[in-house]
Structure formats: structure tokens, C-alpha cells
Design a protein around this motif. Sequence first.
Motif, PDB file in Angstrom:
ATOM      1  N   ASN A   1       0.851  -1.189   0.000  1.00  0.00           N
ATOM      2  CA  ASN A   1       0.000   0.000   0.000  1.00  0.00           C
ATOM      3  C   ASN A   1       0.888   1.241   0.000  1.00  0.00           C
ATOM      4  N   THR A   2       0.810   2.031  -1.056  1.00  0.00           N
ATOM      5  CA  THR A   2       1.665   3.224  -1.170  1.00  0.00           C
ATOM      6  C   THR A   2       1.020   4.457  -0.534  1.00  0.00           C
ATOM      7  N   ASN A   3      -0.210   4.325  -0.049  1.00  0.00           N
ATOM      8  CA  ASN A   3      -0.874   5.464   0.591  1.00  0.00           C
ATOM      9  C   ASN A   3      -0.165   5.810   1.903  1.00  0.00           C
ATOM     10  N   ALA A   4       0.241   7.046   2.062  1.00  0.00           N
ATOM     11  CA  ALA A   4       0.973   7.470   3.260  1.00  0.00           C
ATOM     12  C   ALA A   4       0.255   8.565   4.035  1.00  0.00           C
ATOM     13  N   ASN A   5      -0.940   8.952   3.579  1.00  0.00           N
ATOM     14  CA  ASN A   5      -1.608  10.078   4.215  1.00  0.00           C
ATOM     15  C   ASN A   5      -3.120   9.897   4.115  1.00  0.00           C
ATOM     16  N   SER A   6      -3.791   9.869   5.232  1.00  0.00           N
ATOM     17  CA  SER A   6      -5.247   9.725   5.241  1.00  0.00           C
ATOM     18  C   SER A   6      -5.837  10.737   6.217  1.00  0.00           C
TER      19      SER A   6
ATOM     20  N   ILE B   1      -0.710   9.527   9.265  1.00  0.00           N
ATOM     21  CA  ILE B   1       0.376   9.854   8.342  1.00  0.00           C
ATOM     22  C   ILE B   1       1.518   8.874   8.555  1.00  0.00           C
ATOM     23  N   ARG B   2       2.014   8.294   7.461  1.00  0.00           N
ATOM     24  CA  ARG B   2       3.200   7.448   7.511  1.00  0.00           C
ATOM     25  C   ARG B   2       4.385   8.256   7.012  1.00  0.00           C
TER      26      ARG B   2
ATOM     27  N   THR C   1       1.772   8.110  12.500  1.00  0.00           N
ATOM     28  CA  THR C   1       1.253   9.019  13.519  1.00  0.00           C
ATOM     29  C   THR C   1      -0.235   9.199  13.301  1.00  0.00           C
ATOM     30  N   THR C   2      -1.006   8.958  14.346  1.00  0.00           N
ATOM     31  CA  THR C   2      -2.465   9.061  14.284  1.00  0.00           C
ATOM     32  C   THR C   2      -2.922  10.162  15.233  1.00  0.00           C
ATOM     33  N   THR C   3      -3.739  11.083  14.722  1.00  0.00           N
ATOM     34  CA  THR C   3      -4.207  12.196  15.563  1.00  0.00           C
ATOM     35  C   THR C   3      -5.691  12.441  15.367  1.00  0.00           C
TER      36      THR C   3
END
Length: 259
Positions: free
Chosen positions: A110-115, A127-128, A134-136
Motif C-alpha cells: 500500500n503506497t498510501n501514506a496520508n489519510s 500519516i506514515r 502518527t495518528t491524531t
Amino acid sequence: MSNYKDWIDAIEIKVDYFSAFMKAWIAFNAWYNSEINGRTDKERIDFIAYRTNRFKNYVINLLNADNSEAKRFRDNIANLHEALLNAPITTQEYVGVQQSISFSEVAIKNTNANSKKEYYSYRFACIRSNGKITTTVCKKSNGQEMFSFEQDEYDVDTLKAQSTFQALTQTQQGKCLECYNELKPYITESVLSTNPDQSMMMGTYSFVNDIDSISKAIVIILYMLRCCLTHGDITPDESTNKVYQYAYEVLKTPLKKLK
């Protein structure tokens, strides 16, 4: 004097393809340890699946070529697919969760690094970056953090175990997990096609018309089969032996070109 019918019944030699596949894998392992950088087998397999290298190049050539060797190779891929349909094999070795080994459910990075999501007066973000996740959860009005957690690797159970996560409402937890799930290290992808106008035939099966995706799937599936065999996660019956027969044939053809 022996009955000739007994001899006829015995002409089908039952080859132990579990051993044949492992013998081929040992040779493959020796090659990638000498040519591919990585700390672990899995890192080297990921490199082979996703980056340019001699083994993957040979696989791509065989998928593209129009000769008898390439046709046999593609037929063996189709036979492997059919054998996996008839002898379902599952493992959690590659992605960390139980997964069927199949060309219709290939584990892809999975190349997704930002949700990011917004829900009423709150912002949710995962965010990876630099190998960490990091989860906020924060208020939109003033940026006040309701929850913040940094991890070295994806682990949803550890996230959910945090007391500050548990202090969120059920709705807030759900939205947070929606973001988090979008950063799963692997997602599943099918390399089988349902569109006859955008497919390539192998045997009687339609695969996607994407040689790179198919070559990645082949490397990953062979590795997952290797893990199942070495860890004893299979039932050594005739249908499973058939899986390893075609896995051996698929591995052997590009492997012999590495000499």
C-alpha cells in the motif's frame, strides 16, 4: 509372472513436488542472497517483486514472448491458478493476517501514506513518514489534540489499546480507524480480468493485461507457498501436491536462466 495390467497401473509415477519445489527454492534463495540486498528474505522478495532485477526480467520476457517455452510457462501459471482453486491454502506469513494464496487476492504494498477525514467539529489524520505512523484526532476550531499516537509499525490492536483512544466516543474511534485502515501495509489486488477486451489469456483463464502486475503476483505467490511449506501449514495430499507441481514449473523456468 506379473500381470501386465499391474505394470500398466504403475506407470504413473507420483513425484513428490513438495521436495522438488523446495530444491528449486534453495537455488533461488542462494541466487537472491548473492545478488539482492536486504536484511531478510521478505525484504529481498519485495525487491524482486517491485524492482528491476534479472529474475523478474526473465518472468516478464516469458509473459511477453511468442514461443513454445513462453507458452508452456503461461500454461503453467494457469495450471497453478486452477490448482490453487482446487486446494485452498492460507497463510499469514506475508501480510500478518490470514490470507488465501490466490491470483485473485494478491498482497500488494500500500503506497498510501496520508489519510485525513473531517467529521462535524473534528479532524482525523493518519500519516506514515520516516518509517513511523502518527495518528491524531483534533478539534477543527482550535487544533486541540484529543488523541495522538506514534507507532514504529502498523498495529491496530496496539492503537486501540491506548487509554486516550478508548476515551474517544464510539463515533470518533470509528472515524479514526477508517483513517488508520487506509494505511494498511498491504492491500489485496486481483490479477484476473473480467474484461475480455483488456485481458491476456493464459490457458483458459483471463488475466489482466498488465505484465508488471502479473510478474509481481507470481513472485509473491511463490514466496507465500514457500512459507506455507517450510512452516508445515499445508495438508500434504494429492491436490496440494498439484499446487506445488505447477509452482515448481513456474519457478524453474526463469530460475534456470539465471546461470
